[in-house]
Design a protein around this motif. Structure first.
Motif, mmCIF file in Angstrom:
data_model
loop_
_atom_site.group_PDB
_atom_site.id
_atom_site.type_symbol
_atom_site.label_atom_id
_atom_site.label_comp_id
_atom_site.label_asym_id
_atom_site.label_seq_id
_atom_site.Cartn_x
_atom_site.Cartn_y
_atom_site.Cartn_z
ATOM 1 N N LEU A 1 11.097 4.659 8.992
ATOM 2 C CA LEU A 1 10.042 5.434 9.649
ATOM 3 C C LEU A 1 9.958 6.848 9.091
ATOM 4 O O LEU A 1 8.863 7.389 8.895
ATOM 5 C CB LEU A 1 10.278 5.462 11.161
ATOM 6 C CG LEU A 1 10.206 4.107 11.869
ATOM 7 C CD1 LEU A 1 10.610 4.239 13.327
ATOM 8 C CD2 LEU A 1 8.816 3.489 11.740
ATOM 9 N N GLY A 2 11.120 7.452 8.815
ATOM 10 C CA GLY A 2 11.143 8.801 8.251
ATOM 11 C C GLY A 2 10.489 8.859 6.881
ATOM 12 O O GLY A 2 9.749 9.801 6.568
ATOM 13 N N LEU A 3 10.768 7.860 6.058
ATOM 14 C CA LEU A 3 10.133 7.828 4.739
ATOM 15 C C LEU A 3 8.617 7.636 4.860
ATOM 16 O O LEU A 3 7.848 8.241 4.108
ATOM 17 C CB LEU A 3 10.753 6.741 3.868
ATOM 18 C CG LEU A 3 12.158 7.057 3.358
ATOM 19 C CD1 LEU A 3 12.757 5.847 2.642
ATOM 20 C CD2 LEU A 3 12.147 8.276 2.431
ATOM 21 N N ALA A 4 8.208 6.802 5.803
ATOM 22 C CA ALA A 4 6.758 6.631 6.032
ATOM 23 C C ALA A 4 6.129 7.969 6.411
ATOM 24 O O ALA A 4 5.065 8.331 5.894
ATOM 25 C CB ALA A 4 6.514 5.589 7.117
ATOM 26 N N LEU A 5 6.789 8.719 7.287
ATOM 27 C CA LEU A 5 6.272 10.029 7.692
ATOM 28 C C LEU A 5 6.270 11.008 6.524
ATOM 29 O O LEU A 5 5.315 11.787 6.357
ATOM 30 C CB LEU A 5 7.093 10.592 8.854
ATOM 31 C CG LEU A 5 6.949 9.856 10.185
ATOM 32 C CD1 LEU A 5 8.039 10.268 11.153
ATOM 33 C CD2 LEU A 5 5.562 10.094 10.780
ATOM 34 N N ALA A 6 7.314 10.984 5.700
ATOM 35 C CA ALA A 6 7.397 11.893 4.553
ATOM 36 C C ALA A 6 6.290 11.598 3.542
ATOM 37 O O ALA A 6 5.641 12.517 3.043
ATOM 38 C CB ALA A 6 8.775 11.784 3.897
ATOM 39 N N PHE A 7 6.062 10.319 3.264
ATOM 40 C CA PHE A 7 4.993 9.967 2.332
ATOM 41 C C PHE A 7 3.624 10.272 2.926
ATOM 42 O O PHE A 7 2.712 10.686 2.223
ATOM 43 C CB PHE A 7 5.096 8.505 1.893
ATOM 44 C CG PHE A 7 6.168 8.282 0.867
ATOM 45 C CD1 PHE A 7 6.002 8.727 -0.439
ATOM 46 C CD2 PHE A 7 7.353 7.662 1.208
ATOM 47 C CE1 PHE A 7 6.999 8.545 -1.393
ATOM 48 C CE2 PHE A 7 8.359 7.473 0.274
ATOM 49 C CZ PHE A 7 8.179 7.923 -1.030
ATOM 50 N N VAL B 1 4.481 6.405 15.152
ATOM 51 C CA VAL B 1 5.534 6.306 14.144
ATOM 52 C C VAL B 1 6.503 7.475 14.300
ATOM 53 O O VAL B 1 7.725 7.300 14.241
ATOM 54 C CB VAL B 1 4.942 6.251 12.718
ATOM 55 C CG1 VAL B 1 6.025 6.339 11.652
ATOM 56 C CG2 VAL B 1 4.111 4.978 12.541
ATOM 57 N N LYS B 2 5.969 8.661 14.532
ATOM 58 C CA LYS B 2 6.817 9.842 14.720
ATOM 59 C C LYS B 2 7.687 9.695 15.971
ATOM 60 O O LYS B 2 8.884 10.007 15.942
ATOM 61 C CB LYS B 2 5.944 11.095 14.824
ATOM 62 C CG LYS B 2 6.699 12.387 14.792
ATOM 63 C CD LYS B 2 5.718 13.551 14.748
ATOM 64 C CE LYS B 2 6.394 14.881 14.657
ATOM 65 N NZ LYS B 2 5.429 15.986 14.638
ATOM 66 N N MET C 1 -2.230 14.965 11.340
ATOM 67 C CA MET C 1 -1.988 14.397 10.030
ATOM 68 C C MET C 1 -3.033 13.313 9.758
ATOM 69 O O MET C 1 -3.236 12.432 10.557
ATOM 70 C CB MET C 1 -0.604 13.756 9.969
ATOM 71 C CG MET C 1 0.545 14.728 9.950
ATOM 72 S SD MET C 1 0.861 15.282 8.273
ATOM 73 C CE MET C 1 1.193 16.980 8.550
ATOM 74 N N ALA C 2 -3.628 13.400 8.619
ATOM 75 C CA ALA C 2 -4.668 12.436 8.266
ATOM 76 C C ALA C 2 -4.245 11.581 7.080
ATOM 77 O O ALA C 2 -5.071 11.168 6.288
ATOM 78 C CB ALA C 2 -5.965 13.177 7.954
ATOM 79 N N GLY C 3 -2.957 11.308 6.937
ATOM 80 C CA GLY C 3 -2.473 10.485 5.835
ATOM 81 C C GLY C 3 -2.728 9.020 6.095
ATOM 82 O O GLY C 3 -3.501 8.632 6.979
ATOM 83 N N PHE C 4 -2.034 8.167 5.363
ATOM 84 C CA PHE C 4 -2.258 6.729 5.454
ATOM 85 C C PHE C 4 -1.875 6.144 6.813
ATOM 86 O O PHE C 4 -2.322 5.059 7.156
ATOM 87 C CB PHE C 4 -1.537 5.991 4.331
ATOM 88 C CG PHE C 4 -0.033 6.006 4.444
ATOM 89 C CD1 PHE C 4 0.638 5.026 5.158
ATOM 90 C CD2 PHE C 4 0.698 7.005 3.838
ATOM 91 C CE1 PHE C 4 2.011 5.037 5.262
ATOM 92 C CE2 PHE C 4 2.080 7.024 3.927
ATOM 93 C CZ PHE C 4 2.743 6.042 4.653
ATOM 94 N N LEU C 5 -1.065 6.863 7.598
ATOM 95 C CA LEU C 5 -0.694 6.340 8.914
ATOM 96 C C LEU C 5 -1.832 6.442 9.926
ATOM 97 O O LEU C 5 -1.846 5.712 10.913
ATOM 98 C CB LEU C 5 0.555 7.070 9.453
ATOM 99 C CG LEU C 5 1.845 6.806 8.704
ATOM 100 C CD1 LEU C 5 2.966 7.679 9.251
ATOM 101 C CD2 LEU C 5 2.229 5.341 8.769
#
Length: 151
Positions: A72-78, A12-13, A1-5
């Motif tokens: 944490l789940g919302l961070a992963l979803a976004f 985080v996961k 995953m190359a998102g904002f995290l």
């Protein structure tokens, strides 16, 4: 995953899974406590012990774990692009719906614990025992959605 995290994604996961496990453990325990509490309401000392146990479970494990799992789940979803209309995330939408239902169940169980603490038993013992199965059914469905990603 190359998102904002970025590089923190795996951390985080991992933390999300850990706190989901803690939350689910609490969701498995609290309804069982409610059954025992309700059955012991004839003895004020026994009922008081269950109130204390339920309160500690809620304040130390159940509610904090739910909050952290949600954050944490919302961070992963976004991070996955749920707000950006990324295709192929139907499974994630379904998972979020089930997590909302588990959160509602959590709220109901906490509310019922408070009712029992006031001496108000409004659910039949058999029904209360059947409601114990809700977290297990939710967990099975969520895990299937996350692993299989059927849609």
């Amino acid at each position: 995953m190359a998102g904002f995290l970025g590089a923190t994604y795996d951390w985080v996961k991992a933390a999300h899974v850990i706190f989901v496990i803690f939350w689910m453990a609490g969701l498995f325990m609290l309804p069982r406590y409610l059954v025992y509490h309700q059955e012991g309401m004839g003895d004020p000392a026994e009922a008081a012990r269950w109130v204390d146990r339920e309160t500690k479970l809620r304040h130390i494990i159940l509610t904090p774990a739910m909050i952290v799992a949600w954050v944490l789940g919302l961070a992963l979803a976004f991070n996955a692009g749920i707000a950006d209309g990324v295709p192929g995330l139907g499974w994630l939408h379904a998972k979020l719906a089930l997590v909302l239902l588990l959160s509602a169940y959590h709220g109901w169980a906490v509310g019922y614990a408070k009712k029992l603490a006031r001496g108000q038993a409004t659910v039949a013992n058999r029904t209360l025992r059947m409601l114990n199965e809700v977290p297990a059914i939710g967990a099975v469905l969520i895990v299937v959605l996350v692993i299989v990603k059927p849609f």
